[in-house]
Design an enzyme around this catalytic site. Structure first.
Site, PDB file in Angstrom:
ATOM      1  N   THR A 132       0.820  -1.209   0.000  1.00  0.00           N
ATOM      2  CA  THR A 132       0.000   0.000   0.000  1.00  0.00           C
ATOM      3  C   THR A 132       0.856   1.262   0.000  1.00  0.00           C
ATOM      4  O   THR A 132       1.996   1.248   0.477  1.00  0.00           O
ATOM      5  CB  THR A 132      -0.897  -0.004   1.258  1.00  0.00           C
ATOM      6  N   ASP A 133       0.260   2.346  -0.469  1.00  0.00           N
ATOM      7  CA  ASP A 133       0.971   3.640  -0.414  1.00  0.00           C
ATOM      8  C   ASP A 133       1.076   4.167   1.028  1.00  0.00           C
ATOM      9  O   ASP A 133       1.853   5.083   1.295  1.00  0.00           O
ATOM     10  CB  ASP A 133       0.280   4.683  -1.313  1.00  0.00           C
ATOM     11  N   GLU A 134       0.289   3.581   1.949  1.00  0.00           N
ATOM     12  CA  GLU A 134       0.290   4.112   3.325  1.00  0.00           C
ATOM     13  C   GLU A 134       1.639   3.920   4.017  1.00  0.00           C
ATOM     14  O   GLU A 134       1.911   4.574   5.017  1.00  0.00           O
ATOM     15  CB  GLU A 134      -0.829   3.465   4.145  1.00  0.00           C
ATOM     16  N   TYR A 158      -1.749  -0.391  11.055  1.00  0.00           N
ATOM     17  CA  TYR A 158      -1.898  -1.061   9.750  1.00  0.00           C
ATOM     18  C   TYR A 158      -0.699  -0.767   8.852  1.00  0.00           C
ATOM     19  O   TYR A 158      -0.048  -1.683   8.341  1.00  0.00           O
ATOM     20  CB  TYR A 158      -3.197  -0.602   9.060  1.00  0.00           C
ATOM     21  N   LYS A 162       2.271  -3.240   7.342  1.00  0.00           N
ATOM     22  CA  LYS A 162       2.539  -3.420   5.905  1.00  0.00           C
ATOM     23  C   LYS A 162       3.978  -3.023   5.578  1.00  0.00           C
ATOM     24  O   LYS A 162       4.648  -3.685   4.781  1.00  0.00           O
ATOM     25  CB  LYS A 162       1.557  -2.590   5.060  1.00  0.00           C
TER      26      LYS A 162
HETATM   27  P1  NAD Z   1      -9.694  -7.203   2.253  1.00  0.00           P
HETATM   28  O1  NAD Z   1      -9.686  -6.880   3.714  1.00  0.00           O
HETATM   29  O2  NAD Z   1     -10.910  -6.932   1.449  1.00  0.00           O
HETATM   30  O3  NAD Z   1      -9.355  -8.751   2.049  1.00  0.00           O
HETATM   31  C1  NAD Z   1      -8.352  -9.403   2.767  1.00  0.00           C
HETATM   32  C2  NAD Z   1      -8.500 -10.908   2.530  1.00  0.00           C
HETATM   33  O4  NAD Z   1      -7.450 -11.557   3.253  1.00  0.00           O
HETATM   34  C3  NAD Z   1      -9.817 -11.468   3.040  1.00  0.00           C
HETATM   35  O5  NAD Z   1     -10.371 -12.345   2.084  1.00  0.00           O
HETATM   36  C4  NAD Z   1      -9.419 -12.241   4.295  1.00  0.00           C
HETATM   37  O6  NAD Z   1     -10.249 -13.356   4.572  1.00  0.00           O
HETATM   38  C5  NAD Z   1      -8.000 -12.666   3.952  1.00  0.00           C
HETATM   39  N1  NAD Z   1      -7.183 -12.932   5.141  1.00  0.00           N
HETATM   40  C6  NAD Z   1      -7.037 -12.135   6.237  1.00  0.00           C
HETATM   41  N2  NAD Z   1      -6.226 -12.733   7.133  1.00  0.00           N
HETATM   42  C7  NAD Z   1      -5.846 -13.916   6.591  1.00  0.00           C
HETATM   43  C8  NAD Z   1      -5.003 -14.968   7.030  1.00  0.00           C
HETATM   44  N3  NAD Z   1      -4.391 -14.936   8.230  1.00  0.00           N
HETATM   45  N4  NAD Z   1      -4.810 -16.030   6.215  1.00  0.00           N
HETATM   46  C9  NAD Z   1      -5.433 -16.082   5.002  1.00  0.00           C
HETATM   47  N5  NAD Z   1      -6.246 -15.119   4.545  1.00  0.00           N
HETATM   48  C10 NAD Z   1      -6.455 -14.053   5.333  1.00  0.00           C
HETATM   49  O7  NAD Z   1      -8.430  -6.468   1.663  1.00  0.00           O
HETATM   50  P2  NAD Z   1      -8.246  -5.698   0.275  1.00  0.00           P
HETATM   51  O8  NAD Z   1      -8.758  -4.322   0.410  1.00  0.00           O
HETATM   52  O9  NAD Z   1      -8.722  -6.569  -0.826  1.00  0.00           O
HETATM   53  O10 NAD Z   1      -6.649  -5.606   0.226  1.00  0.00           O
HETATM   54  C11 NAD Z   1      -5.884  -6.681  -0.293  1.00  0.00           C
HETATM   55  C12 NAD Z   1      -4.408  -6.320  -0.204  1.00  0.00           C
HETATM   56  O11 NAD Z   1      -4.163  -5.122  -0.917  1.00  0.00           O
HETATM   57  C13 NAD Z   1      -3.929  -6.058   1.231  1.00  0.00           C
HETATM   58  O12 NAD Z   1      -2.643  -6.601   1.353  1.00  0.00           O
HETATM   59  C14 NAD Z   1      -3.894  -4.544   1.335  1.00  0.00           C
HETATM   60  O13 NAD Z   1      -2.915  -4.119   2.248  1.00  0.00           O
HETATM   61  C15 NAD Z   1      -3.537  -4.162  -0.088  1.00  0.00           C
HETATM   62  N6  NAD Z   1      -4.036  -2.843  -0.541  1.00  0.00           N
HETATM   63  C16 NAD Z   1      -5.354  -2.505  -0.396  1.00  0.00           C
HETATM   64  C17 NAD Z   1      -5.800  -1.269  -0.898  1.00  0.00           C
HETATM   65  C18 NAD Z   1      -7.255  -0.863  -0.796  1.00  0.00           C
HETATM   66  O14 NAD Z   1      -7.576   0.280  -1.115  1.00  0.00           O
HETATM   67  N7  NAD Z   1      -8.162  -1.724  -0.383  1.00  0.00           N
HETATM   68  C19 NAD Z   1      -4.896  -0.393  -1.511  1.00  0.00           C
HETATM   69  C20 NAD Z   1      -3.560  -0.777  -1.618  1.00  0.00           C
HETATM   70  C21 NAD Z   1      -3.138  -2.003  -1.144  1.00  0.00           C
HETATM   71  O1  DAU Z   2      -4.175   4.047   0.517  1.00  0.00           O
HETATM   72  C1  DAU Z   2      -4.399   2.677   0.432  1.00  0.00           C
HETATM   73  C2  DAU Z   2      -5.241   2.220   1.603  1.00  0.00           C
HETATM   74  O2  DAU Z   2      -6.562   2.686   1.366  1.00  0.00           O
HETATM   75  C3  DAU Z   2      -5.235   0.698   1.805  1.00  0.00           C
HETATM   76  O3  DAU Z   2      -3.936   0.278   2.103  1.00  0.00           O
HETATM   77  C4  DAU Z   2      -6.193   0.292   2.930  1.00  0.00           C
HETATM   78  O4  DAU Z   2      -6.248  -1.117   3.026  1.00  0.00           O
HETATM   79  C5  DAU Z   2      -7.570   0.851   2.599  1.00  0.00           C
HETATM   80  O5  DAU Z   2      -8.454   0.552   3.669  1.00  0.00           O
HETATM   81  C6  DAU Z   2      -7.520   2.357   2.355  1.00  0.00           C
HETATM   82  O6  DAU Z   2      -7.220   3.058   3.582  1.00  0.00           O
HETATM   83  P1  DAU Z   2      -7.996   4.396   4.026  1.00  0.00           P
HETATM   84  O7  DAU Z   2      -7.898   4.520   5.489  1.00  0.00           O
HETATM   85  O8  DAU Z   2      -7.561   5.555   3.188  1.00  0.00           O
HETATM   86  O9  DAU Z   2      -9.496   3.996   3.555  1.00  0.00           O
HETATM   87  P2  DAU Z   2     -10.928   4.235   4.236  1.00  0.00           P
HETATM   88  O10 DAU Z   2     -11.956   3.838   3.231  1.00  0.00           O
HETATM   89  O11 DAU Z   2     -11.002   3.636   5.596  1.00  0.00           O
HETATM   90  O12 DAU Z   2     -10.979   5.805   4.416  1.00  0.00           O
HETATM   91  C7  DAU Z   2     -10.836   6.700   3.310  1.00  0.00           C
HETATM   92  C8  DAU Z   2     -10.830   8.119   3.862  1.00  0.00           C
HETATM   93  O13 DAU Z   2     -12.135   8.417   4.379  1.00  0.00           O
HETATM   94  C9  DAU Z   2      -9.874   8.320   5.030  1.00  0.00           C
HETATM   95  O14 DAU Z   2      -9.314   9.623   4.963  1.00  0.00           O
HETATM   96  C10 DAU Z   2     -10.761   8.185   6.261  1.00  0.00           C
HETATM   97  C11 DAU Z   2     -12.102   8.733   5.777  1.00  0.00           C
HETATM   98  N1  DAU Z   2     -13.293   8.099   6.387  1.00  0.00           N
HETATM   99  C12 DAU Z   2     -13.391   6.746   6.377  1.00  0.00           C
HETATM  100  C13 DAU Z   2     -14.485   6.120   6.927  1.00  0.00           C
HETATM  101  C14 DAU Z   2     -14.596   4.615   6.926  1.00  0.00           C
HETATM  102  C15 DAU Z   2     -14.302   8.892   6.915  1.00  0.00           C
HETATM  103  O15 DAU Z   2     -14.213  10.142   6.896  1.00  0.00           O
HETATM  104  N2  DAU Z   2     -15.390   8.268   7.455  1.00  0.00           N
HETATM  105  C16 DAU Z   2     -15.524   6.917   7.496  1.00  0.00           C
HETATM  106  O16 DAU Z   2     -16.558   6.400   8.024  1.00  0.00           O
END
Ligand code: NAD
Ligand code: DAU
Length: 352
Positions: A132-134, A158, A162
């Site tokens: 992730t970019d975080e 988190y 990562k």
């Molecule tokens: P998600 O939370 O939707 O899915 C995570 C999956 O991992 C789920 O299916 C869960 O059951 C599985 N999992 C969790 N713990 C596990 C374990 N111990 N063993 C096996 N499986 C397990 O996540 P996502 O949003 O699809 O993100 C997927 C990946 O991409 C993550 O590594 C996250 O850090 C990265 N990522 C997410 C975003 C985003 O915006 N969602 C952006 C950049 C990177």
């Molecule tokens: O940048 C990549 C990341 O993006 C991934 O690595 C994470 O897995 C993914 O969850 C996401 O993280 P964020 O914290 O940015 O996503 P989230 O949807 O939780 O929140 C987006 C923005 O909105 C953040 O600035 C927090 C704000 N927010 C979020 C929620 C859930 C609110 O203001 N209210 C809310 O209820």
């Protein structure tokens, strides 16, 4: 023959990636290892579950015995590792689960790959870690971007977990010569996202007339990418990225939260047939997320220049498509929010 272990394939991004790989590469074997935590939902993959090149395994990436057995049983020569705890707010209340899954889970997979790949083979091998970019922390000034050289500076449990997993991946490359590649992507949006994340949570709340909790003043900035564009980038980097390298993925698409929320409310009202402005008063400013990163913005030019990737969708188009998908798939959303989604598949796999 490529035998690819995808971890976390029942989650949001993982399910889009599995769908892409299973359909695009009929001669690959795709093994999806997922623990089916609250975030895993096999209903996301109904359309591929019967495909001959797809296998689902319910299990934990921290289980070294299971993981080594899967490497042997399926002669795994590629790993695309997405399994993680992914929600920042949950990491603030339960950091240990994040350290276990994101750090120890990644280490378990790395070690299993290192051991199994000691055997000589003609098949190309690759360990792809999805990050992730975080990990880069927060940007302040507009016009600055995260590049692949930006120093790591995570702020939440988190992002710290990562960042740690990224360091382990690089350490296995540098110490043992494991053929690794990492990508760091910005915020994804699209179908099948768990409704704890901003966009699906707010779409569902608008539909139900519930409050929209905006953290702080809504001034934090995120860089949004349609999930299928992320899956395409992963496919490209898995096949064409350089060993030991890192690629940033993002859509050059920054939005201040409150601006995005305003557009989202307008779009949902429009598609529900509500008068303009109908749901605006659901917006409620609440206490800010602790350590809330001010701004993320990815410079994805390396991926564009070296591998020719670019996002396929404009944000406005992607957002409408996403809102329409959630409104058309209210049953999916209702089964997730009621918890019913866990029953069917969990019972099926627990009884095996
Ligand atoms: P998600 O939370 O939707 O899915 C995570 C999956 O991992 C789920 O299916 C869960 O059951 C599985 N999992 C969790 N713990 C596990 C374990 N111990 N063993 C096996 N499986 C397990 O996540 P996502 O949003 O699809 O993100 C997927 C990946 O991409 C993550 O590594 C996250 O850090 C990265 N990522 C997410 C975003 C985003 O915006 N969602 C952006 C950049 C990177
Ligand atoms: O940048 C990549 C990341 O993006 C991934 O690595 C994470 O897995 C993914 O969850 C996401 O993280 P964020 O914290 O940015 O996503 P989230 O949807 O939780 O929140 C987006 C923005 O909105 C953040 O600035 C927090 C704000 N927010 C979020 C929620 C859930 C609110 O203001 N209210 C809310 O209820």
């Amino acid at each position: 023959m490529r035998n690819i272990l995808v971890t976390g394939g029942a989650g949001f991004i993982g399910s889009h990636l599995v769908r892409l790989l299973v359909n695009k590469y009929p001669d690959y074997r795709i093994v999806n290892l997922d623990a089916l935590t609250y975030a895993g939902n096999l209903e996301n993959l109904r359309d591929v579950e019967g495909m001959p090149n797809y296998t689902f395994v319910k299990g934990d990436i921290c289980d070294y015995e299971l993981v080594t057995r899967l490497f042997r049983e399926y002669d795994i020569n590629g790993v695309i590792h997405l399994a993680a705890e992914s929600h920042v707010d949950r990491s603030i209340t339960d950091p240990f689960t994040f350290a276990r899954t994101n750090v120890l889970g990644t280490l378990t997979l790395l070690q299993a790959a290192k051991e199994y790949w000691k055997q000589p083979s003609d098949a190309p091998r690759r360990f792809y870690h999805v990050s992730t970019d975080e990990v880069y922390g927060a940007l302040e000034a507009a016009g600055t971007f995260f590049t692949e050289e930006t120093r790591y500076d995570p702020h939440s449990p988190y992002s710290a977990s990562k960042a740690s997993s990224d360091h382990f991946v690089r350490a296995f490359h540098d110490t043992y010569g494991l053929p690794t590649v990492i990508s760091n992507c910005s915020n994804n949006y699209g179908p099948y996202q768990f409704p704890e994340k901003l966009i699906p949570l707010f779409i569902n709340n608008i539909r139900l007339g519930k409050k929209l909790p905006v953290y702080g003043k809504g001034e934090n900035v995120r860089d949004w990418l349609y999930v299928e564009d992320h899956a395409r980038a992963i496919d490209l980097i898995f096949h064409e990225g350089k060993d030991g390298d890192t690629y940033n993925i993002g859509g050059f698409n920054e939005w201040k939260n409150i601006d995005l929320i305003t557009v989202l409310v307008t779009a949902v009202d429009c598609l529900l047939g509500n008068p303009e402005g109908h749901s605006m008063d659901l917006i409620t400013f609440v206490t800010d997320r602790p350590g809330h990163d001010a701004r993320y913005a990815i410079d994805a030019s390396k991926l564009q220049d070296e591998l020719g990737w670019e996002p396929s969708l404009q944000f406005e188009e992607g957002l409408i498509k996403t809102v329409q998908w959630y409104l058309d798939n209210q049953e999916w959303m209702d089964r997730v929010t009621s918890g019913d989604y866990m029953e069917y598949y969990n019972n099926m796999y627990n009884n095996r």
